[in-house]
Design an enzyme around this catalytic site. Sequence first.
Site, PDB file in Angstrom:
ATOM      1  N   ALA A 254      13.581 -11.772 -76.846  1.00  0.00           N
ATOM      2  CA  ALA A 254      12.969 -12.374 -78.040  1.00  0.00           C
ATOM      3  C   ALA A 254      13.646 -13.701 -78.337  1.00  0.00           C
ATOM      4  O   ALA A 254      14.761 -13.964 -77.883  1.00  0.00           O
ATOM      5  CB  ALA A 254      13.098 -11.438 -79.238  1.00  0.00           C
ATOM      6  N   ASP A 255      12.965 -14.502 -79.123  1.00  0.00           N
ATOM      7  CA  ASP A 255      13.542 -15.739 -79.627  1.00  0.00           C
ATOM      8  C   ASP A 255      12.940 -15.997 -81.001  1.00  0.00           C
ATOM      9  O   ASP A 255      11.798 -15.619 -81.260  1.00  0.00           O
ATOM     10  CB  ASP A 255      13.251 -16.923 -78.698  1.00  0.00           C
ATOM     11  CG  ASP A 255      14.172 -18.096 -78.997  1.00  0.00           C
ATOM     12  OD1 ASP A 255      15.365 -17.994 -78.644  1.00  0.00           O
ATOM     13  OD2 ASP A 255      13.735 -19.085 -79.612  1.00  0.00           O
TER      14      ASP A 255
END
Length: 190
Positions: free
Chosen positions: A68-69
């Site tokens: 994720a970011d």
Amino acid sequence: MELILGSQSSARANLLKEHGIKFEQKALYFDEESLKTTDPREFVYLACKGKLEKAKKLLTNHCVIVVADSVVSVDNRMQRKAKNKQEALEFLKRQNGNEIEVLTCSALISPVLEWLDLSVFRARLKAFDSSEIEKYLESGLWQESAGCVRLEDFHRPYIKSSSKNLSVGLGLNVEGLLGALKLGAKLSLL
């Protein structure tokens, strides 16, 4: 099947723990500085895709990898992790009394499924207490979070209103991830 969280984020790890998901945490290095876009949505998508490509190299028949970011957007101006206290203060000044968006791109890859989601958590903030800003900056906690946003502690008392998807604001679309994990489990039985 083993789940690997390809992130060093303690907030993401805590979200998985809170949902009873067993996992192993491994850092995946992706050079976000190589991304030249200043558009928050495009940036977070490209960063997550870059991490997903790194994750593919670790993929085996017996694992699921989650990456994720997140970035913060205030008036469509992107805020990543602050480089120093001065930049952190500038980020907080921009957020003060305004609406913030935490854009989180979450992805999962397994031998049978690839899932990617871009979601937004919105919060309207009250004005910050200046003495609390100073304490927060001194604590150093801001260094771990995009836009210095910590919904789990510093920002929590200042939220006037927000969207309901808090896990997105904390850095991982857990609800979407749970759906993808269920789908992946069904597909692996076929």
